[in-house]
Scaffold this motif. Structure first.
Motif, PDB file in Angstrom:
ATOM      1  N   VAL A  99      63.152  69.832  32.464  1.00  0.00           N
ATOM      2  CA  VAL A  99      64.238  70.714  32.876  1.00  0.00           C
ATOM      3  C   VAL A  99      64.974  70.069  34.056  1.00  0.00           C
ATOM      4  O   VAL A  99      64.381  69.844  35.108  1.00  0.00           O
ATOM      5  N   PRO A 100      66.281  69.759  33.893  1.00  0.00           N
ATOM      6  CA  PRO A 100      67.020  69.079  34.957  1.00  0.00           C
ATOM      7  C   PRO A 100      67.556  70.047  36.017  1.00  0.00           C
ATOM      8  O   PRO A 100      67.954  71.168  35.702  1.00  0.00           O
ATOM      9  N   TYR A 101      67.560  69.581  37.260  1.00  0.00           N
ATOM     10  CA  TYR A 101      68.156  70.304  38.380  1.00  0.00           C
ATOM     11  C   TYR A 101      69.099  69.357  39.101  1.00  0.00           C
ATOM     12  O   TYR A 101      68.686  68.269  39.521  1.00  0.00           O
ATOM     13  N   ALA A 102      70.349  69.776  39.248  1.00  0.00           N
ATOM     14  CA  ALA A 102      71.338  68.947  39.936  1.00  0.00           C
ATOM     15  C   ALA A 102      71.131  69.046  41.440  1.00  0.00           C
ATOM     16  O   ALA A 102      70.847  70.117  41.977  1.00  0.00           O
ATOM     17  N   TRP A 157      66.945  65.977  39.708  1.00  0.00           N
ATOM     18  CA  TRP A 157      65.495  65.954  39.604  1.00  0.00           C
ATOM     19  C   TRP A 157      65.158  66.638  38.295  1.00  0.00           C
ATOM     20  O   TRP A 157      65.775  67.640  37.916  1.00  0.00           O
ATOM     21  N   ILE A 158      64.193  66.106  37.572  1.00  0.00           N
ATOM     22  CA  ILE A 158      63.795  66.681  36.291  1.00  0.00           C
ATOM     23  C   ILE A 158      62.369  67.198  36.409  1.00  0.00           C
ATOM     24  O   ILE A 158      61.438  66.422  36.644  1.00  0.00           O
ATOM     25  N   ALA A 159      62.226  68.511  36.264  1.00  0.00           N
ATOM     26  CA  ALA A 159      60.901  69.132  36.302  1.00  0.00           C
ATOM     27  C   ALA A 159      60.173  68.771  35.020  1.00  0.00           C
ATOM     28  O   ALA A 159      60.733  68.847  33.931  1.00  0.00           O
ATOM     29  N   ASP A 160      58.914  68.375  35.139  1.00  0.00           N
ATOM     30  CA  ASP A 160      58.129  68.096  33.932  1.00  0.00           C
ATOM     31  C   ASP A 160      57.992  69.365  33.102  1.00  0.00           C
ATOM     32  O   ASP A 160      58.168  69.334  31.883  1.00  0.00           O
TER      33      ASP A 160
END
Length: 142
Positions: free
Chosen positions: A83-86, A97-100
């Motif tokens: 899940v990506p976070y800008a 950042w990409i949450a696993d």
């Protein structure tokens, strides 16, 4: 499409032609697998596959299996991966950042990252994600 390059429906091809097409597609898939295996991770993580999904590390694949069991048992819900976070500051995109994994446990959204090595870049991104999105990352040791 030019006159010389007309599309032929697959059902019109004979068994030998279909076998050749199947062989070419199989070879392409195998080449892709080899390319993925050759890309070495600088921290020694080995790619692993679970449920037809390729994970960046065996630890991440194991954690996925545990979370899937917890979801089936009703302990968590809404399980997602990658899940990506800008990370945007003053309207300017800095990084992402990409949450696993992301899921809901006891009514709370959990963002989880499986970590073998806490690099300086990761530590900075974790602080920025917490400051910008109000998300505290749950780190699971590899």
């Amino acid at each position: 499409m030019s006159r010389s390059a007309r599309a032929i429906p697959l059902h019109a091809l004979g068994p030998d032609a279909l076998r050749q097409i199947d062989n070419v597609l199989f070879a392409e898939r195998e080449r892709e697998k080899l390319r993925a295996e050759k890309k070495a991770n600088k921290y020694g993580a080995k790619r692993a596959e679970v449920d037809g999904i390729v994970f960046d590390s065996a630890a991440e694949a194991r954690r996925w299996s545990v979370l899937k069991l917890e979801e089936r048992a009703g302990l968590i819900s809404g399980l997602e991966r990658q899940v990506p976070y800008a990370i945007t500051i003053n309207g300017e995109h800095i990084a992402k950042w990409i949450a696993d994994f992301r899921y809901v446990r006891d009514g709370q959204t959990v963002c989880e990252d499986v970590k073998g090595v806490r690099t300086p870049v990761y530590r900075l991104k974790a602080k920025l994600v917490q400051a910008i999105h109000g998300i505290r990352i749950l780190e699971t040791k590899a």
